[in-house]
Design an enzyme around this catalytic site. Structure first.
Site, mmCIF file in Angstrom:
data_model
loop_
_atom_site.group_PDB
_atom_site.id
_atom_site.type_symbol
_atom_site.label_atom_id
_atom_site.label_comp_id
_atom_site.label_asym_id
_atom_site.label_seq_id
_atom_site.Cartn_x
_atom_site.Cartn_y
_atom_site.Cartn_z
ATOM 1 N N GLY A 11 0.554 -6.451 -7.352
ATOM 2 C CA GLY A 11 1.849 -6.565 -8.037
ATOM 3 C C GLY A 11 2.290 -8.016 -8.152
ATOM 4 O O GLY A 11 2.098 -8.791 -7.213
ATOM 5 N N ARG A 72 -4.839 -4.589 -10.663
ATOM 6 C CA ARG A 72 -5.347 -3.917 -9.469
ATOM 7 C C ARG A 72 -6.686 -3.319 -9.886
ATOM 8 O O ARG A 72 -6.725 -2.260 -10.495
ATOM 9 C CB ARG A 72 -4.375 -2.818 -9.010
ATOM 10 N N ASP A 103 -1.961 -7.629 1.104
ATOM 11 C CA ASP A 103 -3.096 -7.375 2.000
ATOM 12 C C ASP A 103 -4.251 -6.651 1.318
ATOM 13 O O ASP A 103 -5.409 -6.841 1.686
ATOM 14 C CB ASP A 103 -2.656 -6.697 3.307
ATOM 15 N N THR A 125 4.040 -10.954 -2.290
ATOM 16 C CA THR A 125 4.439 -9.607 -2.704
ATOM 17 C C THR A 125 5.916 -9.456 -2.373
ATOM 18 O O THR A 125 6.361 -9.917 -1.314
ATOM 19 C CB THR A 125 3.631 -8.497 -1.980
ATOM 20 N N ASP A 127 7.324 -6.931 -1.360
ATOM 21 C CA ASP A 127 7.534 -5.960 -0.284
ATOM 22 C C ASP A 127 7.702 -6.592 1.107
ATOM 23 O O ASP A 127 8.248 -5.969 2.002
ATOM 24 C CB ASP A 127 6.355 -4.975 -0.219
ATOM 25 N N ASP A 129 5.358 -7.059 3.283
ATOM 26 C CA ASP A 129 4.672 -6.106 4.169
ATOM 27 C C ASP A 129 3.311 -6.604 4.638
ATOM 28 O O ASP A 129 2.406 -5.815 4.884
ATOM 29 C CB ASP A 129 4.520 -4.752 3.465
ATOM 30 N N ARG A 171 6.791 0.023 -1.022
ATOM 31 C CA ARG A 171 5.879 1.173 -1.037
ATOM 32 C C ARG A 171 5.751 1.828 0.335
ATOM 33 O O ARG A 171 5.841 3.031 0.459
ATOM 34 C CB ARG A 171 4.505 0.687 -1.498
HETATM 35 O O1 F6P Z 1 3.874 -3.935 -4.038
HETATM 36 C C1 F6P Z 1 4.927 -4.230 -4.855
HETATM 37 C C2 F6P Z 1 5.456 -2.993 -5.535
HETATM 38 O O2 F6P Z 1 6.499 -3.392 -6.377
HETATM 39 C C3 F6P Z 1 5.904 -1.857 -4.611
HETATM 40 O O3 F6P Z 1 7.170 -2.089 -4.054
HETATM 41 C C4 F6P Z 1 5.830 -0.676 -5.530
HETATM 42 O O4 F6P Z 1 5.633 0.513 -4.818
HETATM 43 C C5 F6P Z 1 4.646 -0.978 -6.384
HETATM 44 O O5 F6P Z 1 4.462 -2.383 -6.351
HETATM 45 C C6 F6P Z 1 4.793 -0.519 -7.813
HETATM 46 O O6 F6P Z 1 3.691 -0.919 -8.519
HETATM 47 P P1 F6P Z 1 3.433 -0.778 -10.093
HETATM 48 O O7 F6P Z 1 4.659 -0.194 -10.691
HETATM 49 O O8 F6P Z 1 3.119 -2.142 -10.575
HETATM 50 O O9 F6P Z 1 2.263 0.104 -10.190
#
Ligand code: F6P
Length: 319
Positions: A11, A72, A103, A125, A127, A129, A171
Site C-alpha cells: 500500500g 502487491r 513487512d 505503511t 498502519d 504495524d 488491517r
Molecule cells: O496496509 C495499508 C492499508 O491501507 C490497510 O490499512 C488496509 O487494510 C489495506 O491497506 C487496504 O488495501 P487496498 O485497498 O490497497 O487493497
C-alpha cells in the site's frame, strides 16, 4: 557496489516519495548509479527499470503516493516470478535493492538477500504495524488526516446529537484508531488488540448523554471487526441515533507531514550508507531519536503490541 535500485511495494504511504528522493540523491552524492524499479516487484519481473537522475526526484518531497507506483505482486511469490526477478537484476547489473514498504514487502527483500542481492528495507505503511520501529513512514500523515475528518464529523454529531461510528484503516492492528482516537477525544476506541464488550461501550455512551454530552464518537479499527455490527448494537441498546462513517483511502493520500518527510529522508540516507558499509538483509527502524537496524527475519511473525499506556490514557480521558 556500483548500482543501487529502489522500489516501493504494498500500500502506498505519504512520505514514500521523500524516501525515494533521499535514496536517489544520497546515491548520486556517493557517485553510485541509481535505478528506479517501477510498480514494485511486479515491475522488476517485467523489467520496468530506469535510471534516476537528480532532476527525476525534484519537486516530490511534498507529494503523497509514490512516483515509482506500487503493487502487491502475486507473481513474485512464485518460483518462476522470483527467478525472473533475479534475471532482471542481473541483466541491469544491479547489486543492491532498497525496498520501501511494509513487512510483507520485506519478505521479498529477505528472499533476494538470501540469493546474494544486497537489500535494505525502509518501513513505510500508514498502519504502523512493523515490528522493530516505533514509527513507519506515512503513519503520522494518516492520523493527521483522520483527526481532521473526526473534527468535522463531530460538528454534525453535536448538531444532531448523534453517535458516530467512524471506521479507520488498520488491517491487523489498531494504531491509527488508537492515536487518532486519543488525539481527537473519541469516547470509545475499538481495536483488535483489546477486547471490550459492546455492552461496556454502550454503557459509556449512555453515561455521556446522561451527564450532558451532545454526541459520542466511537472509532473502530477496520481490523477489529464490523462497524455495522457496532452501530446496530449501540442503536438498539441505547435508543440513540447512530451513523457510520468509513473514512477509507483518504487516509492513505495527501502531502506528508514534516515528521514523515524527515523520517523518510533520514531513512533513505541511512539505507544507502548501510549498503556502502556492506550491510544487507536489514530493515531500518526508529527508536526514540535514533535510527536502528534489525535483520529482516526478526521483524515478522511476532505479535505487534499496542501501547497499553496510550490505550489507558484514551480510556481515562473519555469519561
Ligand atoms: O496496509 C495499508 C492499508 O491501507 C490497510 O490499512 C488496509 O487494510 C489495506 O491497506 C487496504 O488495501 P487496498 O485497498 O490497497 O487493497
Amino acid at each position: 557496489m556500483k548500482k543501487i535500485a529502489v522500489l516501493t511495494s504494498g500500500g502506498d504511504a505519504p512520505g514514500m516519495n521523500a524516501a525515494i528522493r533521499a535514496v536517489t540523491r544520497k546515491s548520486i552524492y556517493e557517485h553510485l548509479d541509481v535505478y528506479g524499479i517501477y510498480r514494485g516487484y511486479q515491475g522488476l519481473i517485467e523489467g520496468d527499470v530506469k535510471p534516476l537522475q537528480l532532476g527525476d526526484v525534484g519537486g516530490i518531497i511534498h507529494r503523497g503516493g509514490t512516483m515509482l507506483y506500487t503493487a502487491r505482486s502475486k507473481e513474485f511469490m512464485t518460483e518462476e516470478g522470483f527467478q525472473e526477478a533475479l534475471e532482471q537484476l542481473s541483466f541491469f547489473g544491479i547489486d543492491a535493492v532498497i525496498v520501501i514498504g511494509g513487512d510483507g514487502s520485506f519478505k521479498g527483500a529477505h528472499a533476494l538477500h538470501q540469493q546474494g542481492i544486497k537489500t535494505i528495507g525502509i518501513p513505510a505503511t500508514i498502519d504502523n504495524d512493523v515490528l522493530g520501529t516505533q514509527f513507519t513512514i506515512g503513519f503520522d500523515t494518516s492520523i493527521n488526516t483522520v483527526i481532521e475528518a473526526i473534527d468535522k464529523i463531530r460538528d454534525t454529531a453535536t448538531s444532531h446529537e448523534r453517535t458516530y461510528i467512524i471506521e479507520v484503516m488498520g488491517r491487523g492492528n489498531g494504531d491509527i484508531a488508537l492515536w487518532s482516537g486519543l488525539a481527537a477525544g473519541a469516547e470509545s476506541i475499538v481495536i483488535p488488540e483489546v477486547t471490550e464488550s459492546l455492552e461496556t461501550i454502550a454503557r459509556r455512551v449512555v453515561r455521556g448523554y446522561e451527564r450532558g454530552k451532545r454526541h459520542s464518537i466511537i472509532i473502530v479499527a477496520e481490523g477489529a471487526g464490523n462497524s455495522k455490527e457496532v452501530a446496530d448494537y449501540i442503536e438498539k441498546a441505547t435508543g440513540l441515533e447512530t451513523r457510520i462513517s468509513v473514512l477509507g483511502h483518504i487516509q492513505r493520500g495527501g502531502s506528508p507531514t514534516a515528521f514523515d518527510r524527515v523520517l523518510a529522508s533520514r531513512m533513505g540516507v541511512e539505507a544507502v550508507e548501510m549498503l556502502l558499509q556492506g550491510k544487507s538483509g536489514f530493515m531500518i527502524g526508529i527508536q526514540g531519536p535514533q535510527l536502528v537496524h534489525h535483520p529482516f527475519k526478526h521483524i515478522w511473525n511476532k505479535k505487534y503490541d499496542v501501547l497499553e499506556q496510550t490505550y489507558q490514557a484514551a480510556k481515562q480521558l473519555s469519561i
